[in-house]
Design an enzyme around this catalytic site. Structure first.
Site, PDB file in Angstrom:
ATOM      1  N   CYS A   1       0.829  -1.211   0.000  1.00 22.53           N
ATOM      2  CA  CYS A   1       0.000   0.000   0.000  1.00 22.53           C
ATOM      3  C   CYS A   1       0.863   1.261   0.000  1.00 22.53           C
ATOM      4  O   CYS A   1       0.565   2.222  -0.710  1.00 22.53           O
ATOM      5  CB  CYS A   1      -0.925  -0.005   1.216  1.00 22.53           C
ATOM      6  SG  CYS A   1      -1.895   1.503   1.380  1.00 22.53           S
TER       7      CYS A   1
ATOM      8  N   CYS B   1      -5.927  -1.865   8.138  1.00 16.99           N
ATOM      9  CA  CYS B   1      -6.994  -0.865   8.006  1.00 16.99           C
ATOM     10  C   CYS B   1      -8.272  -1.405   7.377  1.00 16.99           C
ATOM     11  O   CYS B   1      -9.362  -0.995   7.743  1.00 16.99           O
ATOM     12  CB  CYS B   1      -6.493   0.356   7.246  1.00 16.99           C
ATOM     13  SG  CYS B   1      -6.229   0.084   5.483  1.00 16.99           S
TER      14      CYS B   1
END
Length: 364
Positions: free
Chosen positions: A106, A204
């Site tokens: 990410c 997340c």
């Protein structure tokens, strides 16, 4: 693009990115706050948890802080590309019997990829984050260096080792020379509404931390029970599906034995989880692939480094050398517990990140 003093900062609604935004403004930068909207598992039990950095509350917190600091704030919807690049990768790695670290991917592809492009669109030269790392330019090698943050308990260089030279050129890390307690104290002094906010511990997009639940919801019929076998091939029982297991795992195996059993290998082809005793979990050599180097352009000869095989691991002395194609052979001077395919191995020269790669397999 010409260098200017406009910086877009990724704001998660947490303490670190909020204070980082304040520090940049104080330093005279023209600051813009950006909050990413990423794909989140809506069926997860804790979807609306205030602790999740992807909750609606987190976005509202980021907006509130931006208002207090007097900076513009935008929400950037990256949910589709995040799902395609990060969630799919996460799920597919588990289906291959590997244990991924999605934050590593990410950071390169989303935060310093898509979000950096958004920063450029807004006329910013820099993208900043609240990571505890430092950046320097080496005049001798003409390369940007990524260095550990001075707070060793919070250093996040491990998850940023995949950044390219171009990404580092445009990156700012305002918190690298601070300790976490200083940042929280500053947030309280500034009376920021997030000053006492707890840190997010989970991945997340999985707010309830139930990895297997997420994977099952994505692939449904692909998870099949299989056999547990010991290191000699002896049948010991049945497992629930390889996505439930990772190297070094002891809990949740459901096997009885006179000595504790641990996962030592996952044979995807035969849908077998191999278990052994504590001594079977250790190893000294591994092969890493998909490597990225920062302080050097390419690994051309043997090099002494310190290295770690997971985010929470301690660095240990190792020797790295080029292996077939663009792979790297990593030989630790001391045995390491649970060398896990899919995780990253990151190489250091003191406090400088040399580079790293994805663990392909343990050699011995």
């Amino acid at each position: 693009m010409e260098i200017n003093n406009r910086v877009a900062i990724g704001m998660s609604g947490g303490v670190d990115s909020s204070v980082a935004a304040y520090l940049l403004k104080k330093q005279g930068f023209d600051v813009i706050g950006l909050t990413m909207r990423v794909w989140v598992d809506h069926e997860a039990k804790a979807f609306d948890s205030d602790k999740s950095c992807c909750s609606l509350k987190a976005t509202q917190d980021a907006k509130k802080v931006a208002e207090i600091l007097g900076i513009p704030h935008y929400t950037v919807d990256l949910s589709k590309i995040f799902y395609d690049k990060i969630v799919n990768y996460f799920v597919n790695e588990y289906l291959k019997g590997r244990t991924p670290n999605p934050c590593v991917l990410c950071n390169r592809q989303i935060k310093f990829g898509e979000l950096l492009e958004k920063a450029f669109e807004l006329g910013a030269y820099y993208i900043a984050t609240g990571h505890y790392v430092r950046k320097e330019y080496d005049e001798k090698t003409k390369r940007y260096l990524l260095k550990k943050g001075i707070d060793s308990s919070k250093d996040q260089s491990y998850v940023l080792y995949r950044l390219t030279q171009k990404q580092l050129e445009h990156a700012l890390f305002p918190l690298g020379n601070y300790k976490k307690e200083e940042i929280r104290a500053l947030a309280e002094e500034l009376k920021l509404p997030v000053a006492k906010k707890p840190e997010s511990q989970e991945i997340c997009f999985i707010p309830d931390n139930d990895y297997s639940g997420l994977i099952k919801r994505q692939v449904k019929d692909e998870i099949k029970p299989g056999e547990f076998r010991d290191v000699h091939g002896k049948f010991l029982g049945y497992h629930k599906g390889i996505i439930h297991y990772t190297i070094g795992q002891r809990r949740g195996l459901g096997l009885s034995s006179d000595r504790p059993l641990y996962v030592v290998d996952i044979d995807v082809k035969n849908n077998v989880v191999v278990v052994g005793h504590q001594e079977d979990v250790w190893g000294e050599e591994l092969i890493s692939s998909n490597n990225n180097f920062i302080s050097i352009e390419k690994l051309e000869k043997e090099m002494k480094v310190t290295a770690k095989i997971r985010y929470t691991a301690k660095e240990e002395e190792a020797i790295i050398k080029p292996y077939e194609e663009d792979k790297v052979l990593v030989k630790f001077l001391k045995p390491q517990r649970a060398i896990t395919p899919g995780q990253s191995v990151v190489f250091y020269d003191k406090d400088v990140v040399v580079g790293g790669g994805i663990i392909e397999r343990k050699l011995k």
